[in-house]
Motif scaffolding. Sequence first.
Motif, PDB file in Angstrom:
ATOM      1  N   PRO A  91     -23.769 -15.927  27.627  1.00 16.84           N
ATOM      2  CA  PRO A  91     -24.247 -17.566  28.831  1.00 16.84           C
ATOM      3  C   PRO A  91     -24.586 -18.441  26.999  1.00 16.84           C
ATOM      4  O   PRO A  91     -24.827 -18.674  26.090  1.00 16.84           O
ATOM      5  N   GLU A  92     -23.689 -20.044  28.030  1.00 20.33           N
ATOM      6  CA  GLU A  92     -24.029 -20.704  27.235  1.00 20.33           C
ATOM      7  C   GLU A  92     -24.725 -22.296  27.990  1.00 20.33           C
ATOM      8  O   GLU A  92     -23.833 -22.553  28.620  1.00 20.33           O
ATOM      9  N   LEU A  93     -25.779 -21.883  28.038  1.00 19.87           N
ATOM     10  CA  LEU A  93     -26.976 -22.746  28.588  1.00 19.87           C
ATOM     11  C   LEU A  93     -27.903 -23.655  28.395  1.00 19.87           C
ATOM     12  O   LEU A  93     -27.996 -24.171  26.555  1.00 19.87           O
ATOM     13  N   TRP A  94     -27.285 -25.150  28.491  1.00 14.82           N
ATOM     14  CA  TRP A  94     -28.075 -26.405  28.147  1.00 14.82           C
ATOM     15  C   TRP A  94     -29.200 -26.305  27.798  1.00 14.82           C
ATOM     16  O   TRP A  94     -29.599 -27.140  26.954  1.00 14.82           O
ATOM     17  N   ASP A  95     -30.056 -25.807  29.038  1.00 17.52           N
ATOM     18  CA  ASP A  95     -31.824 -26.128  28.689  1.00 17.52           C
ATOM     19  C   ASP A  95     -32.194 -25.181  28.317  1.00 17.52           C
ATOM     20  O   ASP A  95     -33.231 -24.865  28.164  1.00 17.52           O
ATOM     21  N   HIS A  96     -31.553 -24.294  27.084  1.00 17.95           N
ATOM     22  CA  HIS A  96     -31.691 -23.564  25.857  1.00 17.95           C
ATOM     23  C   HIS A  96     -31.405 -23.037  24.583  1.00 17.95           C
ATOM     24  O   HIS A  96     -30.093 -24.295  23.961  1.00 17.95           O
ATOM     25  N   LYS A  97     -31.653 -23.989  23.537  1.00 19.07           N
ATOM     26  CA  LYS A  97     -31.735 -23.957  22.395  1.00 19.07           C
ATOM     27  C   LYS A  97     -30.768 -22.746  21.567  1.00 19.07           C
ATOM     28  O   LYS A  97     -29.860 -22.803  20.433  1.00 19.07           O
ATOM     29  N   ALA A  98     -31.125 -21.102  22.089  1.00 20.25           N
ATOM     30  CA  ALA A  98     -31.281 -20.371  21.098  1.00 20.25           C
ATOM     31  C   ALA A  98     -29.730 -19.599  22.280  1.00 20.25           C
ATOM     32  O   ALA A  98     -30.470 -19.546  23.869  1.00 20.25           O
ATOM     33  N   HIS A  99     -28.693 -19.008  21.955  1.00 15.12           N
ATOM     34  CA  HIS A  99     -27.700 -18.348  22.921  1.00 15.12           C
ATOM     35  C   HIS A  99     -27.311 -16.817  22.025  1.00 15.12           C
ATOM     36  O   HIS A  99     -26.652 -16.862  21.280  1.00 15.12           O
ATOM     37  N   PRO A 100     -27.891 -15.531  22.759  1.00 17.31           N
ATOM     38  CA  PRO A 100     -27.537 -14.601  22.158  1.00 17.31           C
ATOM     39  C   PRO A 100     -26.090 -14.329  22.563  1.00 17.31           C
ATOM     40  O   PRO A 100     -25.530 -14.754  23.752  1.00 17.31           O
ATOM     41  N   PHE A 101     -25.559 -13.587  21.375  1.00 12.78           N
ATOM     42  CA  PHE A 101     -23.645 -13.061  22.194  1.00 12.78           C
ATOM     43  C   PHE A 101     -23.631 -11.984  21.844  1.00 12.78           C
ATOM     44  O   PHE A 101     -24.294 -11.194  20.746  1.00 12.78           O
ATOM     45  N   ILE A 102     -22.024 -11.137  22.206  1.00 12.70           N
ATOM     46  CA  ILE A 102     -21.572  -9.913  21.771  1.00 12.70           C
ATOM     47  C   ILE A 102     -20.070  -9.848  21.362  1.00 12.70           C
ATOM     48  O   ILE A 102     -19.924 -10.734  22.351  1.00 12.70           O
ATOM     49  N   ASP A 103     -19.628  -9.168  20.386  1.00  9.88           N
ATOM     50  CA  ASP A 103     -18.368  -9.840  20.046  1.00  9.88           C
ATOM     51  C   ASP A 103     -17.471  -7.978  20.395  1.00  9.88           C
ATOM     52  O   ASP A 103     -18.385  -7.134  19.608  1.00  9.88           O
ATOM     53  N   LEU A 104     -16.402  -8.622  20.702  1.00  8.49           N
ATOM     54  CA  LEU A 104     -15.688  -7.728  20.476  1.00  8.49           C
ATOM     55  C   LEU A 104     -14.509  -7.843  20.965  1.00  8.49           C
ATOM     56  O   LEU A 104     -13.540  -8.769  20.764  1.00  8.49           O
ATOM     57  N   ARG A 105     -14.086  -7.159  19.271  1.00  7.94           N
ATOM     58  CA  ARG A 105     -11.941  -7.516  18.831  1.00  7.94           C
ATOM     59  C   ARG A 105     -11.050  -6.453  18.143  1.00  7.94           C
ATOM     60  O   ARG A 105     -11.780  -5.499  17.759  1.00  7.94           O
ATOM     61  N   ALA A 106      -9.702  -6.631  18.075  1.00  8.88           N
ATOM     62  CA  ALA A 106      -9.231  -5.736  17.439  1.00  8.88           C
ATOM     63  C   ALA A 106      -9.123  -6.313  16.342  1.00  8.88           C
ATOM     64  O   ALA A 106      -8.583  -7.941  16.907  1.00  8.88           O
ATOM     65  N   GLY A 107      -8.466  -5.342  15.422  1.00  5.46           N
ATOM     66  CA  GLY A 107      -7.925  -6.566  14.378  1.00  5.46           C
ATOM     67  C   GLY A 107      -6.928  -5.776  13.038  1.00  5.46           C
ATOM     68  O   GLY A 107      -6.546  -4.695  13.794  1.00  5.46           O
ATOM     69  N   TYR A 108      -6.240  -6.643  12.593  1.00  8.22           N
ATOM     70  CA  TYR A 108      -4.975  -5.869  11.265  1.00  8.22           C
ATOM     71  C   TYR A 108      -5.945  -6.453  10.118  1.00  8.22           C
ATOM     72  O   TYR A 108      -6.451  -6.758  10.534  1.00  8.22           O
ATOM     73  N   MET A 109      -6.192  -5.219   9.093  1.00  5.58           N
ATOM     74  CA  MET A 109      -6.545  -5.369   7.813  1.00  5.58           C
ATOM     75  C   MET A 109      -5.524  -5.703   6.892  1.00  5.58           C
ATOM     76  O   MET A 109      -4.872  -3.871   6.471  1.00  5.58           O
ATOM     77  N   PHE A 110      -5.526  -6.000   5.663  1.00  7.95           N
ATOM     78  CA  PHE A 110      -4.764  -5.848   4.226  1.00  7.95           C
ATOM     79  C   PHE A 110      -5.461  -5.403   3.232  1.00  7.95           C
ATOM     80  O   PHE A 110      -6.351  -6.486   2.953  1.00  7.95           O
TER      81      PHE A 110
END
Length: 213
Positions: A91-110
Amino acid sequence: PLPPMAPAIAREMQQYRRIAISIESYPMISFVEAPGFLTAGSVSHWTSYGVGTRASYRIKSFLSATLDMTTAPFGGMVSVETAELGARIGPELWDHKAHPFIDLRAGYMFAYEGNNTSTSGSIVDASLQGYRSARYGHGLGGIAGAGLEYSLTRTLMATTSASVMRNHMTTHRISASTTGVGNDDYRMRSYRLTLGLRYNPVRAMQSVATATR
């Protein structure tokens, strides 16, 4: 009719809304494990340093689509570049300074052996009788991580995160006399730490004020 609102009060009553698009740049430290990439007698893990750039588009109040481009050319046995597509949940809440998050991605590596690789190990193949050779690898993988954003201003956030990327790689060898010799499949795992700055413009929306006598 009521008189015009005082400028100071009008500024206080403004509402701010973040634009859906944001851009982030971050330095990155990677701890890599790839026992299948290097030949016998060489190390199978190393630490590398690089940078990344992320473009993000907020779809919902708690969900953003992300595109990351990273490169880590320094410090390690190989240079690594990635392109990663996925989502950030939080969540991105205006009344909070800190915002935790989780990242999930697929990627190509060289990944390819750089100039900082020792000639006593992986880039000289004894079977080629002294011909200098180099190898590169590429493959798909998945990334999972978590982190925290902290609001510095209305438009600027500091971000920090930890993630792990696991790839199924295929390696190829290029030498003075042959190309594509010794192709192998192997696994590469990267543990990454990032610290960056995220820029997210905002727009002001003037509230309609009413008054009674």
